[in-house]
Design a protein around this motif. Structure first.
Motif, PDB file in Angstrom:
ATOM      1  N   LEU A 193      25.767  57.803  63.312  1.00  0.00           N
ATOM      2  CA  LEU A 193      26.684  57.048  62.439  1.00  0.00           C
ATOM      3  C   LEU A 193      28.135  57.193  62.898  1.00  0.00           C
ATOM      4  O   LEU A 193      28.906  56.235  62.858  1.00  0.00           O
ATOM      5  CB  LEU A 193      26.535  57.516  60.995  1.00  0.00           C
ATOM      6  N   GLN A 194      28.467  58.407  63.375  1.00  0.00           N
ATOM      7  CA  GLN A 194      29.828  58.614  63.865  1.00  0.00           C
ATOM      8  C   GLN A 194      30.108  57.768  65.103  1.00  0.00           C
ATOM      9  O   GLN A 194      31.212  57.239  65.276  1.00  0.00           O
ATOM     10  CB  GLN A 194      30.056  60.099  64.159  1.00  0.00           C
ATOM     11  N   HIS A 195      29.104  57.664  65.984  1.00  0.00           N
ATOM     12  CA  HIS A 195      29.266  56.807  67.163  1.00  0.00           C
ATOM     13  C   HIS A 195      29.427  55.333  66.756  1.00  0.00           C
ATOM     14  O   HIS A 195      30.184  54.567  67.380  1.00  0.00           O
ATOM     15  CB  HIS A 195      28.060  56.972  68.101  1.00  0.00           C
ATOM     16  N   GLN A 196      28.735  54.968  65.690  1.00  0.00           N
ATOM     17  CA  GLN A 196      28.870  53.590  65.203  1.00  0.00           C
ATOM     18  C   GLN A 196      30.297  53.331  64.706  1.00  0.00           C
ATOM     19  O   GLN A 196      30.868  52.255  64.939  1.00  0.00           O
ATOM     20  CB  GLN A 196      27.859  53.325  64.081  1.00  0.00           C
ATOM     21  N   ILE A 197      30.869  54.339  64.018  1.00  0.00           N
ATOM     22  CA  ILE A 197      32.249  54.192  63.536  1.00  0.00           C
ATOM     23  C   ILE A 197      33.211  54.037  64.716  1.00  0.00           C
ATOM     24  O   ILE A 197      34.125  53.202  64.693  1.00  0.00           O
ATOM     25  CB  ILE A 197      32.647  55.390  62.661  1.00  0.00           C
ATOM     26  N   ILE A 198      32.988  54.856  65.757  1.00  0.00           N
ATOM     27  CA  ILE A 198      33.861  54.769  66.929  1.00  0.00           C
ATOM     28  C   ILE A 198      33.760  53.389  67.576  1.00  0.00           C
ATOM     29  O   ILE A 198      34.768  52.776  67.967  1.00  0.00           O
ATOM     30  CB  ILE A 198      33.494  55.872  67.941  1.00  0.00           C
ATOM     31  N   ALA A 199      32.534  52.873  67.641  1.00  0.00           N
ATOM     32  CA  ALA A 199      32.321  51.546  68.247  1.00  0.00           C
ATOM     33  C   ALA A 199      33.002  50.450  67.419  1.00  0.00           C
ATOM     34  O   ALA A 199      33.613  49.517  67.960  1.00  0.00           O
ATOM     35  CB  ALA A 199      30.826  51.269  68.370  1.00  0.00           C
TER      36      ALA A 199
END
Length: 536
Positions: A294-300
């Motif tokens: 989910l954190q990677h999704q936020i960064i993306a």
């Protein structure tokens, strides 16, 4: 910034939109707002830009100021700088409106200040934002504000105080905002207020009260199709489930619903909020692998957000260009139509003028013709009258001549008869005594030579034969009075015998007198005396 504070910022954004949910009666701005509420920003921007171009063309300052304000609202979600440019221009237009419509200018100014306050919050200029919202409250709290701007300012101040952990002041302002929204029946404003009061009640562990606020917020957001408010209300209800019910499954259900609604939204901060809520949930479940995903999704999402902003700016420029091109084409069509209408108007005017001229000319000629006919008729009548008068005069003259000729003839006959009578008397007297005979002859001769009858004769003769004697005397000065008598009797076409009787002389004496007259008139032997006298 922790999750709660980020939620406050999100609420501020929702509040900023709801404050302007009641645009003017301008159809273009109403369509634009309807599209913006449903997060169709490009479509909304197109309507607002058309409204601006129309206002510029019509020189409508009020619509120009309002359309710039809504362009700012539509733009600042993707570009804070662009939104600030539009709202600053709107503020200047409302300033120009102060002379003609001070009330509308004042309300518009406070709307602009509140939008700038919202932009300052996103720029983390909290003190400047609070100063502007405070000015809005001070300007509108004693007035009957129907625009919802006062309630929005209360809500903004509540959120700003909450960011500073000033719970009491925050709750006070939220309550004032709710009262203001309920008083003005602004349904679009209420979801954010219910969410904020629900958050405060939740922090106070008021379980049922807070849930009731969240449910009200969700119901109103769904009825008004306010997707951003729906996302906020669903996240709030998911957090409530985690705090009071510890029902992570139900909370995750709320978060997933919020994420489904947030994904198509142009403002990706809402999707980020739903992912952050899921991260908090997964941390509770100690599912760190999912937390990492989910954190990677936020960064993306954040990485794509900057390109999205640029894309939105490009789209807004394209919309401006398209609208400008459409307006240019419409202006060309309008100009052509105007020329066509002007041409038609001129043709119709010329036609009407020609009809009027020909009509006037027709009646003028008709009148002249009628007048000429009347004059001709009058002339004919006058000629006839003059002819009648001439005939009457000729008839009268002829009658006078005939009368005078008859009188002249009568005198002539009378003279003849008198002289014949006298001749008979002489004859009779010649037979009687000599002495008496001598006296009688003298008496008769004396009577015979009297000129009374000749005077009457001359008068009638001159009236019938004007200037007869004068013409003869002028032409033949040697002619005598007796010669004139002979000429008058010849003019009457009398015989020698009749002339001798009138003149009381013998016929031979008449012949002798006629012979002497011929010499005086210088007539040759071939010329007839009678014909000559008749021509005089």
């Amino acid at each position: 910034m922790n999750f709660t504070k980020r939620l406050f910022v999100t609420l501020l954004f929702i509040i900023s939109l709801s404050a302007f949910a009641s645009p003017s009666n301008n159809p273009l701005m109403q369509k634009g707002w309807a599209a913006l509420v449903k997060d169709n920003e490009n479509e909304a921007f197109g309507y607002f830009w058309q409204a601006l171009e129309k206002a510029k063309k019509e020189k409508n300052t009020a619509d120009k100021a309002e359309s710039l304000l809504y362009l700012g609202i539509c733009s600042y979600g993707s570009s804070l700088e662009k939104g600030l440019q539009f709202v600053t221009k709107s503020l200047n237009e409302y300033k120009n409106l102060e002379k003609t419509d001070p009330e509308k200018a004042s309300v518009g100014r406070y709307k602009c200040l509140q939008l700038i306050s919202t932009i300052y919050v996103r720029q983390k200029k909290y003190d400047e934002a609070m100063e502007l919202s405070t000015e809005v409250v001070d300007g509108l709290k004693d007035k009957n504000d129907k625009s919802g701007t006062l309630g929005l300012a209360y809500n903004s101040l509540g959120s700003l105080h909450e960011l500073k952990n000033e719970r009491f002041e925050a709750e006070e302002y939220y309550t004032l905002a709710l009262e203001e929204f309920e008083k003005t029946k602004n349904i679009a404003y209420l979801p954010s207020s219910y969410c904020r009061l629900g958050e405060i009640a939740k922090e106070k562990d008021f379980k049922d009260e807070s849930l009731n606020y969240f449910k009200k917020a969700l119901a109103l957001a769904e009825s008004s199709e306010n997707k951003q408010a729906q996302v906020t209300a669903l996240i709030a209800m998911g957090n409530w489930q985690m705090q009071f019910e510890e029902d992570t499954a139900q909370a995750e259900n709320y978060f997933n619903k919020a994420r489904i609604i947030a994904v198509p939204l142009s403002d990706k901060t809402f999707e980020i909020k739903t992912i952050e809520a899921l991260i908090e949930l997964k941390k509770e479940q100690q599912d760190f692998e999912e937390v990492s995903k989910l954190q990677h999704q936020i960064i993306a999402i954040k990485d794509s957000f900057f390109s999205y902003e640029r894309e939105q700016i490009v789209k807004s420029l394209e919309v401006q260009f398209d609208v400008s091109e459409k307006n240019r084409k419409l202006e060309l069509i309008s100009a052509e139509q105007k020329v066509s209408r002007l041409t038609n108007f001129l043709l119709v005017t010329v036609l009407i003028v020609l009809i009027l001229v020909f009509t006037i000319l027709f009646f003028f000629l008709k009148r002249i013709n009628k007048r000429d006919k009347q004059l001709l008729k009058t002339k004919e009548e006058l000629v006839n009258l003059m002819e009648e008068q001439k005939q009457l005069k000729e008839q009268q003259f002829q009658n006078d001549i005939e009368h005078k000729e008859s009188q002249l003839s009568a005198i002539t006959i009378q003279m003849l008869e008198k002289n014949e009578l006298l001749d008979e008397i002489k004859t009779i007297l010649s037979k009687k005594e000599p002495t008496s005979e001598k006296d009688l002859k003298k008496l008769v001769s004396k009577y015979t030579i009297q000129d009374n009858n000749w005077k009457d004769f001359d008068n009638y003769f001159e009236s019938v034969n004007k200037n007869f004697y004068t013409r003869l005397k002028q032409k033949y000065p040697e002619i005598s009075t007796n010669d004139l008598k002979i000429c008058a009797l010849i003019k009457l076409n009398l015989s020698i015998k009749e002339m001798a009787s009138i003149l009381n002389i013998s016929p031979d004496s008449v012949k002798t007198a006629r012979h002497r007259l011929r010499k005086k008139l210088q007539l040759s032997t071939e010329e007839n005396l009678t014909d000559f006298i008749l021509t005089v």
